[in-house]
Design an enzyme around this catalytic site. Structure first.
Site, PDB file in Angstrom:
ATOM      1  N   ALA A 242      -2.046   4.904  -3.411  1.00 59.35           N
ATOM      2  CA  ALA A 242      -0.698   4.484  -3.813  1.00 59.35           C
ATOM      3  C   ALA A 242      -0.252   3.213  -3.110  1.00 59.35           C
ATOM      4  CB  ALA A 242       0.310   5.608  -3.546  1.00 59.35           C
TER       5      ALA A 242
ATOM      6  N   HIS B 155      -1.862  11.603   4.332  1.00 61.56           N
ATOM      7  CA  HIS B 155      -1.723  11.941   2.915  1.00 61.56           C
ATOM      8  C   HIS B 155      -1.227  13.385   2.737  1.00 61.56           C
ATOM      9  CE1 HIS B 155      -3.499   8.251   1.624  1.00 61.56           C
ATOM     10  NE2 HIS B 155      -4.729   8.549   1.939  1.00 61.56           N
TER      11      HIS B 155
ATOM     12  N   MET C 126      -6.744  -9.517   2.099  1.00 56.87           N
ATOM     13  CA  MET C 126      -7.070  -8.196   2.630  1.00 56.87           C
ATOM     14  C   MET C 126      -8.420  -7.692   2.139  1.00 56.87           C
ATOM     15  SD  MET C 126      -3.658  -5.886   3.065  1.00 56.87           S
ATOM     16  CE  MET C 126      -4.701  -4.518   3.584  1.00 56.87           C
TER      17      MET C 126
END
Length: 331
Positions: free
Chosen positions: A68, A146, A268
């Site tokens: 996400a 998570h 990244m």
């Protein structure tokens, strides 16, 4: 383990192995707690440690459902406290911003399954090492998880450190999670079967809507920042300022620009200290799939069929009935 048992006050029930092929690192799943979060069977041994983990007031937590925008948000937060060019930035994110429950996903026999000398003895990818890293973090500590709200450390809701919670369109999450499961767990089933598993909530860290809605209900608490992946993609500079304000960090235009550049997908994905490519991968032909694959909004349009979208619509309507959650209903 036996079919069902209580561990530290939480029900854990074996649900076998939903994936068609035995997954690397896992051979049995559990249905955990009233929220029925799916976890690897080794979670049974680790959960008491996580539940009683001592929380500090200046901790910063990033909590998400997988795929996400977790890694992205972790790096953004770390850069608000540190110089992106400092020597420490060369350390993998798994050390700078460890994944609390990662050890519970790993088979304790893993060191014996790997070629001798292929992984350093202190590597976070080996079972037990992430727990050591978390315990030895210097304040302020940066921690990722998570876990659903009910399974996070009990002290989180007493100490109330800063928690950043990120959501993403479930359709994009599903597609990204499919490639993740192929890379990390060695999933060999079809995409259609994976979508069915996702909607039937039989994958590790499911159910998604329970994950989202529990934090949506507490989004107005002063120690909670509720973010959307799509808003971050649309204007990362604004997101940097929003997160900085939430964390009490002053940033000027130069610092914002620096972080926006450093946290761009191109930067990244090419940065070995931030792209999580140090994760062990399943020994399959899919091991070349990138951990940071696309980072796009709407990639689901390239993968989901009309039948998939019909199923997503019904699943969404069922889970959001009676909720004021306003997103991801544009079918």
């Amino acid at each position: 383990m036996e079919k069902s048992k209580i561990v530290h006050g939480v029900r854990m029930e074996s649900i076998g192995m939903p994936l068609q092929d035995k997954a690397f690192f896992a051979d049995e799943y559990l249905d955990v707690g009233p929220g029925k979060q799916v976890m690897v069977r080794f979670f049974e041994d680790w959960y008491p440690k996580y539940a009683t983990f001592p929380v500090l007031s200046d901790d910063v937590w990033v909590v998400t459902y997988p795929k996400a925008g977790t890694t992205w948000t972790q790096e953004l937060v770390w850069c608000l406290y540190n110089d992106p060019d400092a020597p420490e930035s060369k350390q993998p994110l798994t050390r700078r911003f460890p994944f609390l429950e990662f050890d519970s996903l790993l088979d304790p026999r893993l060191p014996d399954m790997l070629p001798p000398g292929s992984v350093a003895s202190d590597d976070p990818m080996l079972p037990g090492n992430t727990w050591k890293i978390v315990q030895n973090l210097k304040s302020p500590r940066f921690i990722k998880s998570h876990l659903v709200k009910d399974l996070l450390p009990e002290q989180l809701w007493k100490v109330n450190p800063k928690i950043i919670y990120v959501i993403r369109d479930p359709r994009d999450v599903c597609v990204s999670y499919y490639f993740h499961n192929r890379k990390i767990l060695g999933y060999k089933g079809t995409f259609d079967s994976f979508v069915d598993l996702f909607l039937d909530e039989k994958l590790i860290f499911c159910p998604l809507w329970k994950h989202y809605l529990d934090f949506w209900k507490i989004r107005d608490q002063p120690n909670i920042l509720f973010l959307r992946f799509e808003d971050m993609k649309q204007d990362l500079g604004s997101a940097v300022r929003q997160v900085a304000k939430f964390l009490g960090k002053e940033v000027d235009d130069a610092k914002v620009s620096e972080i926006v550049h450093h946290c761009s997908f191109s930067q990244m994905s090419a940065n070995p200290a931030a792209n999580n490519e140090t994760f062990l991968t399943a020994p399959t032909e899919d091991s070349k799939i990138r951990f940071m694959r696309k980072g796009e909004v709407g990639d689901w349009k390239n993968h989901l069929s009309e039948a998939h979208l019909k199923a997503f619509k019904e699943w969404t309507a069922k889970n959001l009935k009676g909720s004021d959650f306003p997103y991801y209903q544009d079918y």
